[in-house]
Design a protein around this motif. Structure first.
Motif, PDB file in Angstrom:
ATOM      1  N   ALA A  23       0.847  -1.666  -0.325  1.00 44.90           N
ATOM      2  CA  ALA A  23       0.034  -0.445  -0.020  1.00 44.90           C
ATOM      3  C   ALA A  23       0.959   1.085   0.193  1.00 44.90           C
ATOM      4  O   ALA A  23       0.516   2.268   0.915  1.00 44.90           O
ATOM      5  CB  ALA A  23      -1.203  -0.025   1.101  1.00 44.90           C
ATOM      6  N   ALA A  28      -1.913   2.215  -3.441  1.00 49.37           N
ATOM      7  CA  ALA A  28      -2.340   2.893  -3.261  1.00 49.37           C
ATOM      8  C   ALA A  28      -3.614   3.605  -3.928  1.00 49.37           C
ATOM      9  O   ALA A  28      -4.331   3.661  -4.403  1.00 49.37           O
ATOM     10  CB  ALA A  28      -2.220   4.328  -2.874  1.00 49.37           C
ATOM     11  N   LEU A  42      -6.505  -4.392  -0.884  1.00 47.15           N
ATOM     12  CA  LEU A  42      -5.095  -3.606  -0.295  1.00 47.15           C
ATOM     13  C   LEU A  42      -4.314  -4.433   0.600  1.00 47.15           C
ATOM     14  O   LEU A  42      -5.066  -3.895   1.719  1.00 47.15           O
ATOM     15  CB  LEU A  42      -5.169  -2.150  -1.008  1.00 47.15           C
ATOM     16  N   LEU A 169      -8.738  -2.016   2.823  1.00 47.15           N
ATOM     17  CA  LEU A 169      -7.195  -2.002   3.140  1.00 47.15           C
ATOM     18  C   LEU A 169      -7.545  -2.577   4.489  1.00 47.15           C
ATOM     19  O   LEU A 169      -7.501  -2.485   5.327  1.00 47.15           O
ATOM     20  CB  LEU A 169      -6.912  -0.707   3.506  1.00 47.15           C
TER      21      LEU A 169
END
Ligand SMILES: Cc1cc2nc3c(=O)[nH]c(=O)nc-3n(C[C@H](O)[C@H](O)[C@H](O)COP(=O)(O)OP(=O)(O)OC[C@H]3O[C@@H](n4cnc5c(N)ncnc54)[C@H](O)[C@@H]3O)c2cc1C
Length: 372
Positions: A23, A28, A42, A169
């Motif tokens: 990330a 990202a 992610l 995430l």
């Protein structure tokens, strides 16, 4: 929206269309571009994204940096960065001595031909920009459009956009195994959690080859090279409007930062992937080289850091599906230009991952197939 493979149904395991490993800015920005079009996860091994190379950059948008084959990605990223307020004017001045005059002119001509604004300066021109410049530096190439990038804001922008698009995430989520089960990957994290995904994206920075090996994919010899920066307090104070001063022979660069100077010896020490730390010798070399450029005195080294810039053998980034594994996508080898190229690189990679075409930059030079 990419269909979720039937193989995922009926299991308790979290399932995604695309799992992006890493990330930093690469992962990202890609997650931001595809988050609304697929079920995207992610994963970041550290407890916060941006801890490694992304958090350690010199924050330059420098059109000639990385060479002519990287410039299309830098250029195509410029308008996004400018329009969203991530750039502030700096200018870059590549300086040279008399014996390098021919190379300096070739360098300026090469980038002018690509549409970069570049102006060759003589000694008087250099003195107007660099107070205290020592004798011997006689020529320079000024790139007035070079800018500082607000890297933290850009990274946060992409993480927020990814989240808004629907991407998840997971931090402290270190990929330790990826098993190809024919129609999907079964991914195992180091804490024992498992997930499934159709496509695995390798945005692991210095660990790009390691992640390939974890997935049983042939590595591409992506080599992490350590780069050091020292924040020093010079006397006199560095002028706020000093451009990024860059050596044609790539032995140093420096630029002002809040009355201090960010100074690098442009070191490239091969390293295993790791939490890179600066070596005192590299800081000393940087100061020694600065002493050969200006008559300033360095009063104090306030701060120093190092990060790993990762390069494929031809020093171009790698974007595309692996030649031998069509569900393994490379988003790696961003070297020293991964921030300044991120907006365009993410659009290019997103189109490829989603099976679409983004016509603004030719993807051919960045294909992983060029190595096989
Ligand atoms: C000193 C220095 C100066 C620089 N200056 C500039 C500049 O001026 N302009 C510019 O454009 N670029 C610059 N760069 C380069 C730029 O910082 C990089 O190209 C960019 O940050 C690379 O981003 P990344 O996302 O690929 O890597 P990273 O930011 O390192 O992200 C990769 C992430 O993957 C994670 N990861 C790895 N393995 C796993 C795993 N198995 N499971 C889960 N997560 C994993 C890591 O924890 C890491 O956070 C500089 C770099 C350095 C070191």
């Amino acid at each position: 929206m990419t269909a979720v493979s039937g193989a995922h149904k009926g299991t308790n395991m979290d399932s995604f269309d695309i799992c992006i490993v890493g990330a930093g800015i690469a992962g990202a920005s890609l997650a931001a571009e595809i988050g609304a079009s697929a079920r995207v996860l992610l994963i970041e091994g550290e407890d916060r994204p941006g801890y490694h190379t992304t958090g350690r950059s010199a924050a330059n948008w420098h059109q000639s940096y990385g060479g002519a084959a990287v410039q299309p990605l830098t250029e195509a990223s410029g308008s996004f960065l400018r329009e969203h307020g991530f750039l502030s004017e700096r200018g870059a001045l590549t300086i040279a001595r008399d014996h390098d005059a021919a190379r300096l002119h070739r360098f300026a001509g090469e980038f002018a031909a690509l549409g970069v604004r570049v102006e060759v300066l003589d000694r008087d021109g250099l003195e107007a920009w660099i107070p205290g410049l020592l004798p011997g530096w006689t020529l320079g190439a000024l790139e007035p459009d070079c800018s500082d990038i607000d890297v933290a804001a850009l990274h946060q922008h992409y993480l927020a956009a990814a989240r808004q698009g629907g991407a998840q995430l997971w931090t402290r989520a270190h990929l330790s195994a990826a098993i190809d089960e024919g129609d999907a990957w079964r991914c195992v994290l180091s804490d024992g959690r498992e997930l499934r995904c159709d496509t695995l994206v390798n945005a692991a920075g210095a660990w790009a080859d390691t992640v390939a090996q974890i997935a049983g994919v042939r590595p591409l010899c992506i080599t992490p090279l350590r780069r050091t920066i020292a924040q020093v307090r010079p006397d006199p104070v560095a002028p706020a409007d000093l451009p990024l001063v860059f050596d044609l022979n790539q032995k140093f660069y420096f630029k002002p930062e809040s009355g201090r100077l960010w100074l690098s010896p442009q070191d490239e020490t091969p390293s295993d992937p790791c939490d890179a730390a600066p070596e005192e010798l590299d800081v000393a070399v940087a100061i020694d080289r600065l002493n050969g450029v200006v008559d300033w005195r360095i009063e104090h080294v306030e701060h120093r850091w190092a990060g790993l810039r990762s390069f494929a053998p031809d020093r171009l980034p790698v974007y595309g599906f692996d030649r031998f594994h069509p569900r393994f996508f490379w988003c790696a080898g961003q070297g020293g230009f991964g921030i300044q190229t991120a907006p365009a690189a993410a659009k290019l990679a997103a189109a490829m991952v989603l099976g679409e075409v983004w016509g603004k930059v030719d993807p051919a030079p960045y294909s992983p197939w060029r190595f096989s």
